[in-house]
Scaffold this active site. Structure first.
Site, PDB file in Angstrom:
ATOM      1  N   THR A 185     -40.947 -34.448 -44.946  1.00  0.00           N
ATOM      2  CA  THR A 185     -40.226 -33.446 -44.164  1.00  0.00           C
ATOM      3  C   THR A 185     -38.814 -33.921 -43.819  1.00  0.00           C
ATOM      4  O   THR A 185     -38.124 -33.289 -43.028  1.00  0.00           O
ATOM      5  CB  THR A 185     -41.000 -33.108 -42.878  1.00  0.00           C
ATOM      6  OG1 THR A 185     -41.324 -34.318 -42.190  1.00  0.00           O
ATOM      7  CG2 THR A 185     -42.288 -32.375 -43.206  1.00  0.00           C
TER       8      THR A 185
ATOM      9  N   HIS B  95     -39.232 -43.508 -41.126  1.00  0.00           N
ATOM     10  CA  HIS B  95     -38.620 -44.145 -39.962  1.00  0.00           C
ATOM     11  C   HIS B  95     -39.571 -45.203 -39.422  1.00  0.00           C
ATOM     12  O   HIS B  95     -40.664 -45.410 -39.962  1.00  0.00           O
ATOM     13  CB  HIS B  95     -38.294 -43.102 -38.895  1.00  0.00           C
ATOM     14  CG  HIS B  95     -39.468 -42.240 -38.527  1.00  0.00           C
ATOM     15  ND1 HIS B  95     -40.491 -42.659 -37.702  1.00  0.00           N
ATOM     16  CD2 HIS B  95     -39.809 -40.976 -38.914  1.00  0.00           C
ATOM     17  CE1 HIS B  95     -41.394 -41.703 -37.571  1.00  0.00           C
ATOM     18  NE2 HIS B  95     -41.007 -40.673 -38.306  1.00  0.00           N
TER      19      HIS B  95
ATOM     20  N   HIS C 130     -43.337 -44.888 -39.081  1.00  0.00           N
ATOM     21  CA  HIS C 130     -44.227 -44.962 -40.244  1.00  0.00           C
ATOM     22  C   HIS C 130     -44.605 -46.399 -40.600  1.00  0.00           C
ATOM     23  O   HIS C 130     -45.447 -46.609 -41.479  1.00  0.00           O
ATOM     24  CB  HIS C 130     -43.543 -44.337 -41.476  1.00  0.00           C
ATOM     25  CG  HIS C 130     -43.344 -42.859 -41.368  1.00  0.00           C
ATOM     26  ND1 HIS C 130     -42.107 -42.281 -41.296  1.00  0.00           N
ATOM     27  CD2 HIS C 130     -44.239 -41.835 -41.326  1.00  0.00           C
ATOM     28  CE1 HIS C 130     -42.239 -40.960 -41.225  1.00  0.00           C
ATOM     29  NE2 HIS C 130     -43.514 -40.666 -41.234  1.00  0.00           N
TER      30      HIS C 130
ATOM     31  N   LYS D  47     -46.260 -31.290 -31.319  1.00  0.00           N
ATOM     32  CA  LYS D  47     -44.882 -30.828 -31.403  1.00  0.00           C
ATOM     33  C   LYS D  47     -44.674 -29.713 -30.384  1.00  0.00           C
ATOM     34  O   LYS D  47     -45.526 -28.838 -30.223  1.00  0.00           O
ATOM     35  CB  LYS D  47     -44.553 -30.311 -32.814  1.00  0.00           C
ATOM     36  CG  LYS D  47     -44.602 -31.391 -33.895  1.00  0.00           C
ATOM     37  CD  LYS D  47     -43.496 -32.392 -33.692  1.00  0.00           C
ATOM     38  CE  LYS D  47     -43.537 -33.468 -34.755  1.00  0.00           C
ATOM     39  NZ  LYS D  47     -42.539 -34.531 -34.511  1.00  0.00           N
TER      40      LYS D  47
ATOM     41  N   ARG E 295     -41.908 -26.399 -36.544  1.00  0.00           N
ATOM     42  CA  ARG E 295     -40.948 -27.064 -37.415  1.00  0.00           C
ATOM     43  C   ARG E 295     -40.163 -26.027 -38.221  1.00  0.00           C
ATOM     44  O   ARG E 295     -40.646 -24.924 -38.484  1.00  0.00           O
ATOM     45  CB  ARG E 295     -41.682 -27.985 -38.409  1.00  0.00           C
ATOM     46  CG  ARG E 295     -42.417 -29.147 -37.767  1.00  0.00           C
ATOM     47  CD  ARG E 295     -43.208 -29.883 -38.825  1.00  0.00           C
ATOM     48  NE  ARG E 295     -44.022 -30.961 -38.295  1.00  0.00           N
ATOM     49  CZ  ARG E 295     -43.637 -32.228 -38.246  1.00  0.00           C
ATOM     50  NH1 ARG E 295     -42.439 -32.559 -38.684  1.00  0.00           N
ATOM     51  NH2 ARG E 295     -44.443 -33.156 -37.775  1.00  0.00           N
TER      52      ARG E 295
ATOM     53  N   GLN F 261     -55.259 -30.522 -44.337  1.00  0.00           N
ATOM     54  CA  GLN F 261     -55.430 -31.969 -44.327  1.00  0.00           C
ATOM     55  C   GLN F 261     -56.902 -32.344 -44.458  1.00  0.00           C
ATOM     56  O   GLN F 261     -57.240 -33.335 -45.091  1.00  0.00           O
ATOM     57  CB  GLN F 261     -54.836 -32.593 -43.066  1.00  0.00           C
ATOM     58  CG  GLN F 261     -54.831 -34.128 -43.142  1.00  0.00           C
ATOM     59  CD  GLN F 261     -53.973 -34.777 -42.076  1.00  0.00           C
ATOM     60  OE1 GLN F 261     -52.912 -34.265 -41.728  1.00  0.00           O
ATOM     61  NE2 GLN F 261     -54.421 -35.905 -41.564  1.00  0.00           N
TER      62      GLN F 261
ATOM     63  N   ASP G  59     -51.854 -39.537 -33.223  1.00  0.00           N
ATOM     64  CA  ASP G  59     -51.719 -38.081 -33.134  1.00  0.00           C
ATOM     65  C   ASP G  59     -52.417 -37.350 -34.280  1.00  0.00           C
ATOM     66  O   ASP G  59     -52.486 -36.124 -34.287  1.00  0.00           O
ATOM     67  CB  ASP G  59     -50.246 -37.686 -33.074  1.00  0.00           C
ATOM     68  CG  ASP G  59     -49.451 -38.162 -34.285  1.00  0.00           C
ATOM     69  OD1 ASP G  59     -49.951 -39.037 -35.019  1.00  0.00           O
ATOM     70  OD2 ASP G  59     -48.332 -37.667 -34.497  1.00  0.00           O
TER      71      ASP G  59
ATOM     72  N   LYS H  59     -42.603 -40.210 -28.822  1.00  0.00           N
ATOM     73  CA  LYS H  59     -42.889 -41.026 -29.999  1.00  0.00           C
ATOM     74  C   LYS H  59     -41.680 -41.047 -30.925  1.00  0.00           C
ATOM     75  O   LYS H  59     -40.858 -40.135 -30.928  1.00  0.00           O
ATOM     76  CB  LYS H  59     -44.113 -40.505 -30.738  1.00  0.00           C
ATOM     77  CG  LYS H  59     -43.883 -39.266 -31.579  1.00  0.00           C
ATOM     78  CD  LYS H  59     -45.066 -38.994 -32.484  1.00  0.00           C
ATOM     79  CE  LYS H  59     -44.753 -37.839 -33.431  1.00  0.00           C
ATOM     80  NZ  LYS H  59     -45.808 -37.606 -34.414  1.00  0.00           N
TER      81      LYS H  59
ATOM     82  N   LYS I 215     -39.156 -38.216 -36.971  1.00  0.00           N
ATOM     83  CA  LYS I 215     -37.998 -37.653 -37.647  1.00  0.00           C
ATOM     84  C   LYS I 215     -37.311 -36.598 -36.798  1.00  0.00           C
ATOM     85  O   LYS I 215     -36.102 -36.453 -36.842  1.00  0.00           O
ATOM     86  CB  LYS I 215     -38.432 -37.044 -38.986  1.00  0.00           C
ATOM     87  CG  LYS I 215     -38.971 -38.062 -39.979  1.00  0.00           C
ATOM     88  CD  LYS I 215     -39.283 -37.415 -41.309  1.00  0.00           C
ATOM     89  CE  LYS I 215     -40.537 -36.578 -41.260  1.00  0.00           C
ATOM     90  NZ  LYS I 215     -41.764 -37.351 -41.127  1.00  0.00           N
ATOM     91  N   THR I 216     -38.097 -35.851 -36.020  1.00  0.00           N
ATOM     92  CA  THR I 216     -37.521 -34.767 -35.239  1.00  0.00           C
ATOM     93  C   THR I 216     -37.260 -35.169 -33.804  1.00  0.00           C
ATOM     94  O   THR I 216     -36.834 -34.359 -33.007  1.00  0.00           O
ATOM     95  CB  THR I 216     -38.461 -33.544 -35.264  1.00  0.00           C
ATOM     96  OG1 THR I 216     -39.767 -33.953 -34.831  1.00  0.00           O
ATOM     97  CG2 THR I 216     -38.564 -32.979 -36.664  1.00  0.00           C
TER      98      THR I 216
END
Length: 422
Positions: free
Chosen positions: A43, A48, A51, A85, A89, A179, A200, A235, A238-239
């Site tokens: 995404t 980062h 990960h 979130k 997204r 998933q 998460d 946390k 990326k966002t």
């Protein structure tokens, strides 16, 4: 396999947040080589620091003789994981996902061995099977095993549902089933017994275990790793703000190194256990010997060096060490033009210097001083340096001040620096 107890080792390194049926899993991996997987949705164009723990954990499993599978979420990244979130997204295009996938694969390849025999790492993309699935077949063969009542009561979903300003779309709500199917597919085609992920991901992982149990009557396992949290309680992601990227074009190796040097003292030994492969007895010994924290900087340096070496390699680590010595030591260190480019990118504040008149003007424009009067007083008090040389009067910059004809390091005291870029 081995007498080495991997689960115990992971627990001793604080790498287990949740684990299912630990006794059974422990028996299996003690006596057999298993396949396990972790998924990464492309995404963004880079991973980062959030990960790192899943990747390092996969590496620990591989070192212990197990086969890690990296699952790239080419399909699921088009949906977006709503877990914890605050809002939906932004949807990504197929073109971006393909581009980001290639970049992320290159980053992941540094952590695992893809050519070591039976436990060689494997890389798959869930777009391969999802693009072949009929929506009616998916709803019939997968959806029927899931209760809406239970799904909406999961914390990650409930937090969104109770927010009338955001809510959750059916698209995001379906991510959990996708998933779950990934785990089912990998178990069926690649005999995967274990899925790992961040804390998460517990709801998504448990859904996969549930689907496999209902359809195949098999026991599989899940293991989650603590999330790396920022000081503000958010946390790393990326966002989220303040992301530290693995891509050197987004976060330079120097800034990456300094991130670890600047962590809170209380995290040093915790992170040494989690992020490095240093023997845990050595880490415990260092922690005992440093209870008064007199040598905490040397242990932070050990942490920063190990992680920078792991992520960026030896050459980039040597560059970081040159830059660090150049900025903070009294040694006469000669750094390269690429080192200066790291500093300009995000290492220290920098300003374009073409309009700068003199040293006092430079100090104001770099915010090392608030006014020319304050700048003058700083110069007189012997606290200002140009390229590590003390300056005792106002100065007009000339070519000799420009390293590589492009850069001038301006310093106030030992810790405050700025880069003039000509």
């Amino acid at each position: 396999m081995t007498e080495f107890n991997l689960i115990e080792a992971l627990r001793n390194r604080s790498l287990i947040h949740h684990i299912t049926n630990e006794n059974n899993l422990n028996k299996i991996i003690q006596n057999n080589s298993i396949s396990l997987y972790c998924g990464f949705d492309p995404t963004s164009d880079s991973l980062h620091v959030g990960h790192l723990l899943p990747l390092i954990t996969l590496r620990r499993f591989q070192i212990a003789g197990h086969r890690p599978i990296i699952l790239i979420g080419g399909a699921t990244s088009l949906i977006g994981d709503p877990s914890f979130k605050e809002k939906e997204r932004i949807f990504n295009t197929n073109e971006n996902v393909d581009l980001w996938t290639n970049k992320i694969i290159k980053q992941i390849s540094c952590f695992l061995d893809f050519n070591c025999g039976n436990n060689s790492a494997c890389l798959l993309n869930n777009n391969i099977w999802f693009k072949k699935i009929n929506v009616l077949s998916f709803l019939r063969d997968v959806g029927k095993y899931f209760s809406i009542n239970k799904m909406i009561n999961r914390t990650a979903v409930k937090q969104r549902i109770i927010r009338p300003d955001q809510g959750i779309s059916f698209t995001e709500f379906s991510y959990n089933l996708l998933q779950a199917y990934d785990f089912f597919f990998l178990n069926k085609k690649h005999e995967v017994l274990l899925q790992i992920g961040g804390a998460d991901q517990w709801g998504n992982i448990s859904s996969g275990m549930h689907l496999i149990h209902r359809r195949c009557k098999k026991e599989v396992f899940g293991l989650t790793i603590p999330l790396l949290m920022q000081d503000n309680g958010m946390k790393f992601g990326k966002t989220e703000s303040g992301a530290i990227w693995l891509d050197i074009n987004k976060t330079s190796p120097y800034k990456f190194y300094q991130f670890w040097m600047n962590i809170e003292d209380i995290h040093v030994y915790y992170f040494l256990k989690m992020f490095t492969f240093i023997d845990i007895s050595e880490i415990n010994k260092r922690e005992q010997e440093n209870k008064n924290k007199k040598n905490i900087i040397s242990d932070k340096s050990l942490l920063a060096k190990n992680i920078t070496l792991l992520v960026h390699g030896k050459d980039k680590l040597l560059s970081v060490e040159r830059i660090t010595d150049f900025l903070f030591s009294k040694k006469d260190i000669h750094i390269t033009i690429s080192d200066f480019k790291q500093l300009k990118q995000d290492g220290i504040p920098s300003v374009e210097a073409c309009q700068i008149k003199d040293l006092q003007d430079a100090l104001v424009k770099t915010s090392l001083a608030q006014s020319r009067t304050q700048a003058k007083n700083m110069i007189i008090s012997n606290s200002i340096s140009i390229n590590k040389q003390k300056i005792r009067k106002n100065h007009i910059f000339n070519y000799n001040d420009k390293i590589f004809g492009k850069f001038t390091l301006l310093s106030r005291g030992k810790k405050h620096h700025s880069l003039l870029c000509w």
